[in-house]
Design a protein around this motif. Structure first.
Motif, PDB file in Angstrom:
ATOM      1  N   ALA A 154       0.827  -1.214   0.000  1.00 43.78           N
ATOM      2  CA  ALA A 154       0.000   0.000   0.000  1.00 43.78           C
ATOM      3  C   ALA A 154       0.855   1.255   0.000  1.00 43.78           C
ATOM      4  O   ALA A 154       0.551   2.237  -0.692  1.00 43.78           O
ATOM      5  N   VAL A 155       1.958   1.244   0.754  1.00 42.66           N
ATOM      6  CA  VAL A 155       2.859   2.400   0.785  1.00 42.66           C
ATOM      7  C   VAL A 155       3.629   2.505  -0.530  1.00 42.66           C
ATOM      8  O   VAL A 155       3.755   3.588  -1.111  1.00 42.66           O
ATOM      9  N   GLU A 156       4.130   1.379  -1.022  1.00 44.87           N
ATOM     10  CA  GLU A 156       4.905   1.391  -2.268  1.00 44.87           C
ATOM     11  C   GLU A 156       4.075   1.886  -3.442  1.00 44.87           C
ATOM     12  O   GLU A 156       4.587   2.595  -4.320  1.00 44.87           O
ATOM     13  N   GLU A 157       2.798   1.515  -3.470  1.00 43.55           N
ATOM     14  CA  GLU A 157       1.937   1.856  -4.603  1.00 43.55           C
ATOM     15  C   GLU A 157       1.225   3.188  -4.430  1.00 43.55           C
ATOM     16  O   GLU A 157       0.433   3.590  -5.288  1.00 43.55           O
ATOM     17  N   GLY A 158       1.480   3.871  -3.319  1.00 46.92           N
ATOM     18  CA  GLY A 158       0.875   5.177  -3.099  1.00 46.92           C
ATOM     19  C   GLY A 158      -0.545   5.151  -2.606  1.00 46.92           C
ATOM     20  O   GLY A 158      -1.236   6.178  -2.615  1.00 46.92           O
ATOM     21  N   ASN A 159      -1.000   3.989  -2.137  1.00 42.40           N
ATOM     22  CA  ASN A 159      -2.365   3.879  -1.620  1.00 42.40           C
ATOM     23  C   ASN A 159      -2.452   4.188  -0.128  1.00 42.40           C
ATOM     24  O   ASN A 159      -3.547   4.183   0.439  1.00 42.40           O
ATOM     25  N   ALA A 160      -1.318   4.411   0.506  1.00 40.19           N
ATOM     26  CA  ALA A 160      -1.266   4.792   1.922  1.00 40.19           C
ATOM     27  C   ALA A 160      -0.029   5.655   2.138  1.00 40.19           C
ATOM     28  O   ALA A 160       0.979   5.506   1.435  1.00 40.19           O
ATOM     29  N   ASP A 161      -0.125   6.554   3.115  1.00 38.24           N
ATOM     30  CA  ASP A 161       1.009   7.415   3.444  1.00 38.24           C
ATOM     31  C   ASP A 161       1.986   6.720   4.395  1.00 38.24           C
ATOM     32  O   ASP A 161       3.165   7.078   4.448  1.00 38.24           O
ATOM     33  N   ALA A 162       1.464   5.762   5.158  1.00 42.15           N
ATOM     34  CA  ALA A 162       2.298   5.044   6.121  1.00 42.15           C
ATOM     35  C   ALA A 162       1.663   3.693   6.398  1.00 42.15           C
ATOM     36  O   ALA A 162       0.456   3.506   6.218  1.00 42.15           O
ATOM     37  N   ALA A 163       2.494   2.752   6.837  1.00 40.87           N
ATOM     38  CA  ALA A 163       2.008   1.441   7.283  1.00 40.87           C
ATOM     39  C   ALA A 163       2.328   1.293   8.758  1.00 40.87           C
ATOM     40  O   ALA A 163       3.439   1.585   9.188  1.00 40.87           O
ATOM     41  N   SER A 164       1.346   0.865   9.532  1.00 42.43           N
ATOM     42  CA  SER A 164       1.564   0.595  10.957  1.00 42.43           C
ATOM     43  C   SER A 164       1.547  -0.908  11.160  1.00 42.43           C
ATOM     44  O   SER A 164       0.605  -1.596  10.750  1.00 42.43           O
ATOM     45  N   ASN A 165       2.616  -1.407  11.801  1.00 38.18           N
ATOM     46  CA  ASN A 165       2.754  -2.848  11.972  1.00 38.18           C
ATOM     47  C   ASN A 165       3.780  -3.083  13.072  1.00 38.18           C
ATOM     48  O   ASN A 165       4.353  -2.145  13.619  1.00 38.18           O
ATOM     49  N   ASP A 166       4.014  -4.348  13.396  1.00 35.70           N
ATOM     50  CA  ASP A 166       5.064  -4.675  14.354  1.00 35.70           C
ATOM     51  C   ASP A 166       6.405  -4.220  13.780  1.00 35.70           C
ATOM     52  O   ASP A 166       6.689  -4.413  12.592  1.00 35.70           O
ATOM     53  N   LEU A 167       7.234  -3.652  14.636  1.00 35.59           N
ATOM     54  CA  LEU A 167       8.502  -3.095  14.193  1.00 35.59           C
ATOM     55  C   LEU A 167       9.343  -4.132  13.462  1.00 35.59           C
ATOM     56  O   LEU A 167       9.930  -3.850  12.402  1.00 35.59           O
ATOM     57  N   VAL A 168       9.411  -5.354  13.994  1.00 35.34           N
ATOM     58  CA  VAL A 168      10.229  -6.383  13.356  1.00 35.34           C
ATOM     59  C   VAL A 168       9.675  -6.751  11.988  1.00 35.34           C
ATOM     60  O   VAL A 168      10.439  -6.959  11.034  1.00 35.34           O
ATOM     61  N   ASN A 169       8.353  -6.804  11.844  1.00 36.92           N
ATOM     62  CA  ASN A 169       7.761  -7.118  10.542  1.00 36.92           C
ATOM     63  C   ASN A 169       8.107  -6.050   9.508  1.00 36.92           C
ATOM     64  O   ASN A 169       8.463  -6.347   8.365  1.00 36.92           O
ATOM     65  N   LEU A 170       7.999  -4.788   9.917  1.00 38.83           N
ATOM     66  CA  LEU A 170       8.280  -3.702   8.988  1.00 38.83           C
ATOM     67  C   LEU A 170       9.735  -3.713   8.545  1.00 38.83           C
ATOM     68  O   LEU A 170      10.040  -3.488   7.371  1.00 38.83           O
ATOM     69  N   LYS A 171      10.647  -3.970   9.473  1.00 37.80           N
ATOM     70  CA  LYS A 171      12.068  -4.005   9.120  1.00 37.80           C
ATOM     71  C   LYS A 171      12.364  -5.130   8.126  1.00 37.80           C
ATOM     72  O   LYS A 171      13.145  -4.962   7.187  1.00 37.80           O
ATOM     73  N   LEU A 172      11.721  -6.282   8.347  1.00 34.97           N
ATOM     74  CA  LEU A 172      11.947  -7.415   7.446  1.00 34.97           C
ATOM     75  C   LEU A 172      11.309  -7.163   6.080  1.00 34.97           C
ATOM     76  O   LEU A 172      11.899  -7.487   5.041  1.00 34.97           O
ATOM     77  N   MET A 173      10.109  -6.571   6.066  1.00 36.29           N
ATOM     78  CA  MET A 173       9.456  -6.286   4.792  1.00 36.29           C
ATOM     79  C   MET A 173      10.245  -5.248   4.004  1.00 36.29           C
ATOM     80  O   MET A 173      10.399  -5.353   2.783  1.00 36.29           O
ATOM     81  N   ARG A 174      10.769  -4.230   4.696  1.00 35.05           N
ATOM     82  CA  ARG A 174      11.605  -3.239   4.021  1.00 35.05           C
ATOM     83  C   ARG A 174      12.859  -3.909   3.454  1.00 35.05           C
ATOM     84  O   ARG A 174      13.255  -3.641   2.311  1.00 35.05           O
ATOM     85  N   LYS A 175      13.495  -4.764   4.242  1.00 35.80           N
ATOM     86  CA  LYS A 175      14.723  -5.433   3.819  1.00 35.80           C
ATOM     87  C   LYS A 175      14.526  -6.194   2.516  1.00 35.80           C
ATOM     88  O   LYS A 175      15.425  -6.238   1.664  1.00 35.80           O
TER      89      LYS A 175
END
Length: 234
Positions: A154-175
């Motif tokens: 959603a963030v990559e495609e511009g459908n959201a300004d931010a994603a809220s999630n568990d910190l570890v999940n977000l770091k892994l998804m970004r990686k």
């Protein structure tokens, strides 16, 4: 534990969409990541070398129903221990602790929780993050996704300004994102209680829960949990 020792089989519900945490490798068809690794280590202790561990995919919404309906004997899928969930299922002792985070594009002006006011926030259904964002920003436009990976999309495609999630999940998804250099993860955990991950099991099975807790404590004391963290998460 007698029923599982007799059948020598356990079914674990895990995520299939977060590389490093819980992921189905489409090339090898193997289930990989930290939580499947913990599940395998638990099964080795509870069942021995001759036991069988099977995996089933669970989305956030399916995690507790999978236990209640018997699809899984145990669920390890970033499931935070909360009072309301404890009314439905039993939880093991925590095997991992993380915090709340947000993921934004690097050129975004969002740098804190307060900056989310009036912004489009991507969250996963049936998650703690969706509860927290609704409480912090009543009426905020939420982009609700079925899978955790959907918040990144959603963030990559511009459908959201931010994603809220568990910190570890977000770091892994970004990686593992296509363009990680274009994304940033921000820790907002200071505004909320920590997220304690526990293994969910069906109520009314005290022997199984006791054996599960003993197995997790053993994996902690032996350093196996830390090894799995280093190997899969870093």
């Amino acid at each position: 534990m007698k029923d599982h020792q007799a059948h020598e089989r356990l079914i674990a519900g895990v995520a299939f969409d977060i590389p490093g945490m819980g992921y189905k490798n489409l090339k090898t068809h193997k289930i990989e990541g930290f939580e499947p690794g913990v599940a395998r280590a638990i099964a080795d202790i509870l069942l021995g070398a001759d036991g069988t561990l099977d995996f089933t995919q669970v989305t956030n919404e399916e995690r507790i129903p999978a236990v209640l309906l018997g699809r899984a004997d145990m669920v390890l899928s970033q499931l935070t221990i909360t009072p309301d969930r404890l009314e439905q299922v039993d939880f093991s002792v925590p095997y991992y602790v993380t915090r709340e985070g947000i993921l934004v594009r690097k050129d975004s002006p969002i740098r804190s929780l307060d900056d989310l006011r009036g912004k489009r926030i991507a969250v996963t259904e049936s998650s703690i993050s969706i509860r927290r964002m609704r409480e912090a920003f009543p009426g905020a436009p939420l982009a609700v996704t079925k899978l955790n990976a959907g918040t990144l999309n959603a963030v990559e495609e511009g459908n959201a300004d931010a994603a809220s999630n568990d910190l570890v999940n977000l770091k892994l998804m970004r990686k593992h994102a296509a363009h990680p250099d274009q994304l940033e993860v921000i820790d907002i955990g200071g505004h909320f209680p920590d997220k304690l991950y526990g293994v969910a099991v069906k109520k009314g099975r005290p022997d199984f829960l006791a054996a599960l807790n003993a197995a997790i404590e053993r994996l902690k004391s032996d350093g196996e949990i830390d090894r799995l963290l280093r190997t899969n998460i870093g």
